[in-house]
Design an enzyme around this catalytic site. Sequence first.
Site, short mmCIF file in Angstrom:
data_model
loop_
_atom_site.label_atom_id
_atom_site.label_comp_id
_atom_site.label_asym_id
_atom_site.label_seq_id
_atom_site.Cartn_x
_atom_site.Cartn_y
_atom_site.Cartn_z
N GLY A 165 -39.05 23.65 25.80
CA GLY A 165 -39.07 22.27 26.26
C GLY A 165 -40.10 21.45 25.53
CE1 TYR A 178 -37.32 24.81 22.74
CE2 TYR A 178 -35.18 25.76 23.30
CZ TYR A 178 -36.37 25.15 23.69
OH TYR A 178 -36.60 24.90 25.01
#
Length: 537
Positions: free
Chosen positions: A72, A65
């Site tokens: 998000g 990530y």
Amino acid sequence: MSKPNKKITSKSRQTCWIGADRLTIEDLEKVIYGKSKVGISSATWKELNAGHEFLKKFSQDKVIYGVNTGFGPMAPYKIPDDKHLELQLNLIRSHCSGSGKLVSKEQTIALMIARLSSLAKGYSGIHPEWAELLTQMINEEITPHIYEHGGLGASGDLVQLAHLALCIIGEGKVKDNGEDRPAKEVFTEKNWTPLRPRIREALATLNGTSAMTGYGAINVIKARRLVEWSELSSALLIEIVGSYDDYYSEGLNGVKAHAGQQKAARRLRELLTGSKRLRDRSDHLYCSHENKKLDDKVQEYYSIRCLPQIMGPILDTLIDSQQTVEDELNSVSDNPIIDYQNENVFHGGNFHGDYVSLSMDKLKIAITKLSLLIERQLNYLLNDKLNQQLPPFVNMGTLGLNLGMQGAQFVATSTTSENQSLCSPVYIHTIPSNNDNQDIVSMGANAALMANRVIENTYEVLAVKLLTAIQAVDVLGIQESLAPKTRKLYDLVRSRVPAFSQDGIMYEATHPVLDLLNNTDPQTITGEEKASKSNNK
């Protein structure tokens, strides 16, 4: 940029080493209000570099990530290798959306130290040059423009920290010696090279609780000084009243099991040591009395008699807030966590700021109660029907013609009322955002900023009360009977504001007292060492 020198303790007493040792509120106070600098040791540099090199290899064939994904709700989108730098720059620039007033220089430096502390733990995968540049900015007090509004306190203080990252890449504006200047211009003058994110430095800088933690640290420092000033001012009030001494005795307070109450009573006893104004109950009331109505007041009003019971919870709350802020200051609030030693990457939510948010709400409530206590003490001094020994409004001039401290009371009353209005808890005011990805947030930065407002307000109330008490000392002519420490307080205020009997522009008397309280360490009078819960384990 060259690697830093090795950590040499004997020659580095003025350096606060980030990454290796546990940071305390006292450390921040020495850097922000003193002459200490921050530093990154060689060992910390090596750890940062090891984490960075591990992440570079680990992320080559994996989905991580914020390294090769969107952010998000857009995390499912994988980002091509040739767009990774653009991804990081887009994150910084798009989140520089802060608005409102700029936070103070002290709050900004505390934010920067808090972020450096998290990064320097070695769990963010940053290149060590980011930590070194941030260290230089702190030491030379080049502070980015950080705005009050924008952070939700989950995914960290994204907006505030984006403005920090913007300056690290040489964009945006900074304050340099109080002047607003382009970061690029300042960097050129200092021969600093703006940095470019290598893997995830942008996300590592943004993701965390460093704004609320920095603000919270400043709140603790200011609140601790405020409480000490309040104790001194209360001790002076006790002498003005000519109070009985058993209210603050070990015999009375020792039977209550709360540490804060016992500490509050002990502090008052220490501050009042040597006073000639205290009365012994056995000399006045523990003897036969023929009259049905006594001349002496058997017990004082609660704002005088119950000081240990009121100050005790405030002291306990302050200690708890300091512990929480210090724990957060020494935590890694990033996501994901890059663990190079165990060769793994952990995704989660260490950026969530509930600890600081709740702590700031509790501190805010405690300081509001302190402002209520101070306001009631002020009212006692101003109301001749209550104190029965001072002229109305401690008026040293002609009654009716002169007004004394009458006008100043309005400021204290209205400001105390504002504190009460600000006491609604922020911790429970969560609003979902970010396409409901951030479905429950902490609002920690808001909580810390509102707590700061309450603390600043209470300084204003205390300034009015303290000046009133000093005027009362002159009315009664009891300067020579005061305890040594309260006499120092009297002399210190009188060195700024002479006694007055004729009406003048009131803020020209109250503002110097406020300036004194804000910019003087009360330990110049008390000489006490600051106690930290973390150091008393």
